[in-house]
Design a protein around this motif. Sequence first.
Motif, PDB file in Angstrom:
ATOM      1  N   UNK A 274       0.830  -1.214   0.000  1.00  0.00           N
ATOM      2  CA  UNK A 274       0.000   0.000   0.000  1.00  0.00           C
ATOM      3  C   UNK A 274       0.863   1.262   0.000  1.00  0.00           C
ATOM      4  N   UNK A 275       2.133   1.135   0.365  1.00  0.00           N
ATOM      5  CA  UNK A 275       3.019   2.306   0.307  1.00  0.00           C
ATOM      6  C   UNK A 275       3.140   2.822  -1.117  1.00  0.00           C
ATOM      7  N   UNK A 276       2.909   1.974  -2.080  1.00  0.00           N
ATOM      8  CA  UNK A 276       3.060   2.384  -3.482  1.00  0.00           C
ATOM      9  C   UNK A 276       1.789   2.117  -4.284  1.00  0.00           C
ATOM     10  N   UNK A 277       0.672   2.459  -3.690  1.00  0.00           N
ATOM     11  CA  UNK A 277      -0.550   2.542  -4.483  1.00  0.00           C
ATOM     12  C   UNK A 277      -1.393   1.285  -4.565  1.00  0.00           C
ATOM     13  N   UNK A 278      -0.954   0.173  -3.987  1.00  0.00           N
ATOM     14  CA  UNK A 278      -1.816  -1.010  -3.996  1.00  0.00           C
ATOM     15  C   UNK A 278      -2.964  -0.772  -3.011  1.00  0.00           C
ATOM     16  N   UNK A 279      -4.100  -1.421  -3.238  1.00  0.00           N
ATOM     17  CA  UNK A 279      -5.248  -1.107  -2.380  1.00  0.00           C
ATOM     18  C   UNK A 279      -5.241  -1.901  -1.075  1.00  0.00           C
ATOM     19  N   UNK A 280      -4.418  -2.945  -1.001  1.00  0.00           N
ATOM     20  CA  UNK A 280      -4.239  -3.614   0.284  1.00  0.00           C
ATOM     21  C   UNK A 280      -2.843  -4.238   0.325  1.00  0.00           C
ATOM     22  N   UNK A 281      -2.391  -4.502   1.552  1.00  0.00           N
ATOM     23  CA  UNK A 281      -1.092  -5.160   1.685  1.00  0.00           C
ATOM     24  C   UNK A 281      -1.236  -6.629   1.311  1.00  0.00           C
ATOM     25  N   UNK A 282      -0.114  -7.267   0.980  1.00  0.00           N
ATOM     26  CA  UNK A 282      -0.180  -8.628   0.436  1.00  0.00           C
ATOM     27  C   UNK A 282       0.623  -9.609   1.282  1.00  0.00           C
ATOM     28  N   UNK A 283       0.107 -10.817   1.357  1.00  0.00           N
ATOM     29  CA  UNK A 283       0.792 -11.863   2.126  1.00  0.00           C
ATOM     30  C   UNK A 283       1.929 -12.463   1.296  1.00  0.00           C
ATOM     31  N   UNK A 284       3.086 -12.580   1.935  1.00  0.00           N
ATOM     32  CA  UNK A 284       4.236 -13.224   1.283  1.00  0.00           C
ATOM     33  C   UNK A 284       4.365 -14.674   1.733  1.00  0.00           C
ATOM     34  N   UNK A 285       4.256 -14.873   3.062  1.00  0.00           N
ATOM     35  CA  UNK A 285       4.348 -16.222   3.620  1.00  0.00           C
ATOM     36  C   UNK A 285       3.100 -16.471   4.448  1.00  0.00           C
ATOM     37  N   UNK A 286       2.363 -17.499   4.062  1.00  0.00           N
ATOM     38  CA  UNK A 286       1.112 -17.804   4.740  1.00  0.00           C
ATOM     39  C   UNK A 286       1.391 -18.291   6.162  1.00  0.00           C
ATOM     40  N   UNK A 287       0.345 -18.265   6.992  1.00  0.00           N
ATOM     41  CA  UNK A 287       0.535 -18.662   8.394  1.00  0.00           C
ATOM     42  C   UNK A 287       0.916 -20.129   8.517  1.00  0.00           C
ATOM     43  N   UNK A 288       0.629 -20.922   7.465  1.00  0.00           N
ATOM     44  CA  UNK A 288       1.064 -22.328   7.512  1.00  0.00           C
ATOM     45  C   UNK A 288       2.485 -22.496   6.989  1.00  0.00           C
TER      46      UNK A 288
END
Length: 535
Positions: A274-288
């Motif tokens: 979101x720092x660069x215009x995306x509408x939400x932050x994104x997951x890189x590594x899932x909780x599993x």
Amino acid sequence: MDVRDHLRTALQEALTAAGIDPLPEEIALERPANRDHGDWSSNVALATAKNAGRNPRELGQQLCDALNENPPVHVTSVEIAGPGFVNFRLADTWLYDVLGDVLDQGVDSYATPDLGGGKHVNVEFVSANPNKPLHAGHGRGACYGDSIARLKERCGFEVTRETYINDRGVQMKNYAASLAASKAGQPIPEDGYQGAYIHEWADEMPVGADPLEWGLERGMDSHRATLEALDIHHEIWFSERSLVANEKINAALADLRSHGAVFEEDGAVWLRTTDFGDDKDRVLVKSDGDLTYLTPDIAYHREKFERSDLLFNVWGADHHGYVARMKAAMQLLGHDPDELEIAITQMVDFVKDGEPMKMSGRSGNQIDLDDIIAEVGPDAARFTYLMQSVDSRQTFDLDEVASRAMDNPVFYVQMAHARICQILVKVAEAGIERLPLADVDTSLLTHERELDLLRSLDTLPDTVRIACEDNGPHRVSAWAREQAAALHGFYHDCYVMGDGVSAELTQARLALVAASQVGLQIALQLLGVSAPESM
RNA sequence: GCGCCCGUAGCUCAGCUGGAUAGAGCAUCUGACUACGGAUCAGAAGGCCGGGAGUUCGAAUCUCUCCGGGCGCGCCA
């Protein structure tokens, strides 16, 4: 020297003489749509009058007077028109200069604007899952990406064609399980792949082969063969698995962390896109603990940047929502957003026998690209895919495209080239040798058909430049159709040799035909369509 | 609901940084073959550029808004 340079210089001098200061940064010149408005036109009086506090019509008149006083080369008259356009009328001699340029520079040098300055651009396209044959929609991205690469090569870029192989993850496992089940004569698993190709490929698979490894190779071979049929060759087939094997993903994660772009929440690792215009932050590594699709892809793009100045991606419309996060990720890694360009190709609808085309039996839920190529041939397929802007949805009518008649644009254009070749053959058979241009009286070219060919050839360099800047190879196919139309008209009305055609005129027309051939070859090469000598 | 793309002739589509009377192909109608391949060429007809408002000397093009269509909006890939 380009006639426009002469006109611009003269306009600058006239502007200075008219007391305009500062001079405009750019002096626009265009070929008016209406020929009554002259051969070249400039709106410079309209564009500068306001800032200079002048009346545009009066300023334009002043420019015309000055230009008529001391006309630039080729110019016969300059007129003021409309709200303040400055219209130039030129002697046909300016077109003979175009003929000279085309023949001097030839296929390798004419229409090669230097936009890239030797910069290296990586063009990634196709990038399909290797678990099934390429589908007809892939054809658009494939032909588009390859033509973009050709345009960039022509315009002074170093180009690498690359495709990304999703050879890890759930889909590959399901694919391997499907192959294994078919081989064992068991039903395909619920979440497996159902197409007939699974059984064909399973039949080919040697007993005891690892279905995942063997299936990966089989899928890639299938893609390679299909692309080969379209004369598309990727220098690099980049394996997603290799990112894991080479610690590239960990390196990318560490890099992102060092830029302060990573945080943890709800047991998962996130990227602050979101720092660069995306509408939400994104997951890189899932909780599993598993990676999302995004993470290796970021590592992949980071890796590509290590070997390229610029990245160009061709993605399908269903991935457009992915653009913002990838561009944000690259900016989080410190890249300029302009260094990654992503073109989205809209969907294609296929029509056959006047009906929307059904999914093929072979792959179950898709139309195979192989079937399209088999149906219409590679040249027609490429030309058709590239005939319109990828921004709008395309209707691909197989009956029209497969037709070997002049109502089919690809045959119309190829026929123009073939006709040129036939003329050259006939002339050679008559024992006539084409003379060097210096020994040709080009001023014999006065027929409108002849001049139209030259006017069209004059626009090719701009067409190539705009097609490259705008990522629009369809502009090249439009040019090819225009040049072909001019050639057919010329062919109809102007004989290169025969009764009533002097030896001198034959030579002049031969030069014209040769120049037209150069232009058509350039255009067809950019589209990846063959230029046949006969049809 | 939000985001991206699209809406131009009966059909398929062009229309670069805003320019003059919006173009092409197909389909329709009418013409042109004793010569390099007529697999061609020429002409006619066909348009509130989705609607509205704004900016501008000037808008298919830029801005806003509404309508219509497609595609997306997941700790899927």
